[in-house]
Scaffold this motif. Structure first.
Motif, PDB file in Angstrom:
ATOM      1  N   THR A 170       0.785  -1.321  -0.015  1.00 13.47           N
ATOM      2  CA  THR A 170      -0.041   0.026   0.022  1.00 13.47           C
ATOM      3  C   THR A 170       0.757   1.308  -0.088  1.00 13.47           C
ATOM      4  N   VAL A 171       1.777   1.228   1.010  1.00 10.12           N
ATOM      5  CA  VAL A 171       2.713   2.372   1.011  1.00 10.12           C
ATOM      6  C   VAL A 171       3.433   2.570  -0.254  1.00 10.12           C
ATOM      7  N   ARG A 172       3.988   1.789  -0.817  1.00 12.17           N
ATOM      8  CA  ARG A 172       4.671   1.555  -2.314  1.00 12.17           C
ATOM      9  C   ARG A 172       3.775   2.362  -3.150  1.00 12.17           C
ATOM     10  N   ALA A 173       2.723   1.764  -3.209  1.00 10.16           N
ATOM     11  CA  ALA A 173       1.823   2.388  -4.449  1.00 10.16           C
ATOM     12  C   ALA A 173       1.348   3.648  -4.267  1.00 10.16           C
ATOM     13  N   LEU A 174       1.384   4.139  -3.030  1.00  6.92           N
ATOM     14  CA  LEU A 174       1.020   5.598  -2.667  1.00  6.92           C
ATOM     15  C   LEU A 174       2.246   6.311  -3.135  1.00  6.92           C
ATOM     16  N   ILE A 175       3.542   5.779  -2.762  1.00  6.32           N
ATOM     17  CA  ILE A 175       4.770   6.559  -3.122  1.00  6.32           C
ATOM     18  C   ILE A 175       4.894   6.577  -4.685  1.00  6.32           C
ATOM     19  N   LYS A 176       4.580   5.559  -5.255  1.00  3.88           N
ATOM     20  CA  LYS A 176       4.716   5.621  -6.690  1.00  3.88           C
ATOM     21  C   LYS A 176       3.686   6.541  -7.459  1.00  3.88           C
ATOM     22  N   SER A 177       2.513   6.711  -6.752  1.00  7.47           N
ATOM     23  CA  SER A 177       1.632   7.640  -7.280  1.00  7.47           C
ATOM     24  C   SER A 177       1.948   9.148  -7.191  1.00  7.47           C
ATOM     25  N   LEU A 178       3.128   9.506  -6.418  1.00  7.31           N
ATOM     26  CA  LEU A 178       3.674  10.789  -6.231  1.00  7.31           C
ATOM     27  C   LEU A 178       4.453  11.232  -7.492  1.00  7.31           C
ATOM     28  N   ALA A 179       4.992  10.100  -8.079  1.00  8.68           N
ATOM     29  CA  ALA A 179       6.008  10.505  -9.423  1.00  8.68           C
ATOM     30  C   ALA A 179       5.216  11.435 -10.163  1.00  8.68           C
ATOM     31  N   GLY A 180       6.357  12.137 -10.732  1.00  6.63           N
ATOM     32  CA  GLY A 180       5.822  13.214 -11.872  1.00  6.63           C
ATOM     33  C   GLY A 180       5.368  14.427 -11.095  1.00  6.63           C
ATOM     34  N   LYS A 181       4.522  14.444 -10.134  1.00  6.15           N
ATOM     35  CA  LYS A 181       4.099  15.884  -9.426  1.00  6.15           C
ATOM     36  C   LYS A 181       5.154  16.287  -8.527  1.00  6.15           C
ATOM     37  N   HIS A 182       5.715  15.338  -7.619  1.00  3.73           N
ATOM     38  CA  HIS A 182       6.623  15.493  -6.716  1.00  3.73           C
ATOM     39  C   HIS A 182       7.935  14.915  -6.968  1.00  3.73           C
ATOM     40  N   THR A 183       9.154  15.684  -6.454  1.00  4.00           N
ATOM     41  CA  THR A 183      10.250  15.005  -6.420  1.00  4.00           C
ATOM     42  C   THR A 183      10.332  14.166  -5.224  1.00  4.00           C
ATOM     43  N   VAL A 184      10.744  12.805  -5.309  1.00  8.07           N
ATOM     44  CA  VAL A 184      10.790  12.144  -3.984  1.00  8.07           C
ATOM     45  C   VAL A 184      12.142  11.466  -3.935  1.00  8.07           C
ATOM     46  N   LEU A 185      12.621  11.552  -2.578  1.00  6.66           N
ATOM     47  CA  LEU A 185      14.041  10.948  -2.210  1.00  6.66           C
ATOM     48  C   LEU A 185      13.584  10.017  -0.941  1.00  6.66           C
ATOM     49  N   ILE A 186      14.053   8.513  -1.309  1.00  9.09           N
ATOM     50  CA  ILE A 186      13.477   7.466  -0.514  1.00  9.09           C
ATOM     51  C   ILE A 186      14.845   6.914   0.053  1.00  9.09           C
ATOM     52  N   SER A 187      14.907   6.775   1.236  1.00  6.62           N
ATOM     53  CA  SER A 187      16.255   5.845   1.867  1.00  6.62           C
ATOM     54  C   SER A 187      15.588   4.543   2.325  1.00  6.62           C
ATOM     55  N   THR A 188      16.441   3.462   1.776  1.00  4.81           N
ATOM     56  CA  THR A 188      15.835   2.145   2.255  1.00  4.81           C
ATOM     57  C   THR A 188      17.105   1.095   2.327  1.00  4.81           C
ATOM     58  N   HIS A 189      17.032  -0.077   2.645  1.00  2.77           N
ATOM     59  CA  HIS A 189      17.845  -0.884   2.385  1.00  2.77           C
ATOM     60  C   HIS A 189      17.186  -2.327   1.972  1.00  2.77           C
TER      61      HIS A 189
END
Lengths: 315, 250
Positions: A170-189
């Motif tokens: 769910t969270v991933r889908a949400l973040i993916k939906s932000l592409a284009g409109k917002h710039t997103v920087l995610i940290s993860t391992h």
């Protein structure tokens, strides 16, 4: 959108981030990947304006994060590590409070809170106390908080940590939906996460950026070392002789399987695709061939390879 | 301004929507009540013309309340935010450092004054039963509350400072308690030292919280002590602000 040049951050006696430079274009989703302690969180803290850099400059939208801190903070939605929230507040109340702190007017904040609550699937829990929510919901509250003032740049420090697979999706889908409109920087391992969400990957290690490319390009770069797996039914001596004589095969490895089959792992010379050759050979000799695949390096292999020296040192 | 009000309301909310807030109010009320029981017993034995407020301040309960309640009120302010990580989310919004410090301090002060309200009730009960209007007039009560307010400012700003230094609420409470008791003991030192024209003695005399409160409780407002409290409060708030800003130092 983000321009980092020669950023260094030293804590008392320890260099967390060592002279890194990178840029992120508007609308990109970029994954910051690296083992624990690689300097991801520190980089994000400097970007968000929480801490100054020891040296080097960080610009967001053309503005220096240290000198134009107020203006930059207005443009950034930042969710720190572990997603800190006030457990005693209610969801809607919290988001409204945050919206007001971020400088939105009374009416604007009410509208934006409504929008982000719908966007993050929080409308059902608006009146619940945050401390009593499940971790997945808390994470969404944190995301909604980062989004509430409609920032140009969203910085998320490990947004999916500690969630179950369904919540992660769910969270991933949400973040993916932000592409284009917002710039997103995610940290993860978590590697698959980056492969799924990000257009570009920055791999950090020991405070330095060791690789920066699209996930596909990184894979292609590694393809030179990719192996061909063939399962063939033939006498072992014949197989060995065949691979020895084939100039394109750099290395081979035989493992007996059930029946007459052998599993051959072939490493090509110069990254050549061995599959047609193997097939031709099998047809020539009348061998039974039941599997022929080229193993592609996943991001995981790249990651392990890139970050290997550190892991070994640590051991 | 609207950001400041939002912060202030949130801080007040944490006092009044939490059980700890009410425990502090209950404890202060209990101590105030106990001191009045003692006070009324004394009054019954020995009629006096001294105002009730002056007698109340003289009981140890009064100083106990000040010394114990202020660290408990302020310990959470910065330490909890730092421990929970919300300090980071807070400071990456459009808030200014000074706004945060001031909002937290004023909310604590507001709560502290609310905790002192039951004292008024006690005073009215005494007045009702002694039928002695002169023992308790607007000026002495006003002076007493001004004293409570100013002493509160000083001790709460001290608590803010202590809380900004650490991530542990326990440590914050202990630091502010130790600083508070230290300041309070200076008053004792001033009492013990014979009056002289030496600079050191005169400086210490300024820290005589006892005498200053004694004046307030009699309804005498001395500008020297008002200035003393206001400046020391500003000093500690300034120090708190510097600590909050310190994360931006390179």
């Amino acid at each position: 959108m983000i321009e980092v040049s020669n950023l260094t951050k030293r804590y008392a006696g320890r260099t967390a981030v060592n002279d890194i430079s990178f840029t992120v274009a508007r609308g990109e989703i970029v994954g910051l990947l690296g083992p624990n302690g690689a300097g991801k969180s520190t980089t994000m803290r400097v970007l968000s304006g929480f801490m100054p850099a020891t040296s080097g400059t960080v610009r967001v939208g053309g503005l220096d994060v240290f000198h134009d801190s107020d203006e930059v903070r207005r443009r950034i939605g930042y969710m720190p590590e572990n997603n800190p929230l006030y457990p005693d507040m209610r969801v809607r109340e919290y988001l409204k409070y945050r919206a007001r702190l971020k400088g939105l007017g009374w009416k604007k904040s009410r509208d934006r809170v409504q929008t982000v609550m719908e966007q993050c699937g929080l409308t059902d829990v608006g009146r619940r106390v945050i401390g009593q929510l499940s971790k997945g919901y808390k994470q969404r509250v944190g995301l909604a908080d980062a989004l509430v003032h409609d920032p140009e740049l969203i910085i998320l420090d490990e947004p999916t940590i500690g969630l179950d697979p369904h919540q992660i999706r769910t969270v991933r889908a949400l973040i993916k939906s932000l592409a284009g409109k917002h710039t997103v920087l995610i940290s993860t391992h978590i590697l698959p996460e980056v492969e799924m969400m990000c257009g570009r990957v920055l791999i950090m290690l020991d405070g330095r950026v060791v690789a920066s490319d699209t996930p596909e390009n990184l894979q292609r770069r590694m393809a030179g070392g990719s192996q061909v797996i063939a399962e063939i039914a033939a006498p072992e001596a014949d197989l060995r002789a065949a691979w020895e004589n084939l100039a394109e095969v750099l290395q081979y490895d035989l493992t007996p399987c059930e029946g007459e089959f052998f599993r051959c792992a072939l490493t090509p010379r110069d990254g050549k695709d061995l599959r047609p050759l193997v097939f031709a050979l099998a047809r020539q000799n009348g061998w039974a061939l039941r599997e022929l695949t080229r193993s592609r390096h996943s991001l995981e292999d790249i990651y392990v390879q890139v970050t290997k020296p550190a892991t070994e040192e640590a051991e | 301004m609207s950001i400041f009000l939002t912060l202030f309301r949130r801080e007040l909310g944490t006092f009044f929507f939490s059980i700890t807030g009410y425990i502090i109010i209950a404890a202060v009320t209990a101590l105030t009540g106990m001191s009045f029981v003692v006070l009324l017993q004394n009054l019954g034995n020995d009629p006096t013309t001294v105002p009730v407020t002056e007698m109340f301040y003289g009981t140890y309960y009064f100083w106990l309340i000040i010394l114990l309640s202020t660290p408990l009120i302020t310990m959470r302010l910065f330490a909890l935010e730092k421990a929970a990580g919300t300090f980071e989310t807070l400071m990456t919004t459009s808030v200014g450092d000074a706004q945060v410090v001031l909002a937290k301090f004023l909310a604590a002060l507001f709560f502290y004054m609310v905790a002192w309200l039951p004292l008024l009730g006690c005073l009215f009960i005494v007045r009702h039963f002694t039928r002695q209007v002169a023992a308790l007039d607007v000026h002495t009560v006003g002076g007493m509350y001004l004293g409570i307010f100013l002493i509160g400012c000083l001790f709460l700003s001290l608590g803010c400072f202590a809380s900004s230094l650490t991530r542990s609420q326990m440590a914050a409470a202990m630091i502010s308690f130790v600083l508070g008791v230290g300041l309070f003991s200076l008053g004792f030192l001033a009492l013990a030292l014979p009056a002289s024209s030496e600079t050191s003695t005169q400086v210490i005399a300024y820290f005589n919280l006892f005498n200053q409160m004694h004046d307030f409780a009699r309804g005498v407002v001395d500008t020297r002590s008002v200035i003393f409290y206001v400046t020391t409060t500003f000093l500690f708030l300034f120090l708190t602000l510097r600590v909050v800003e310190s994360r931006r130092w390179k």
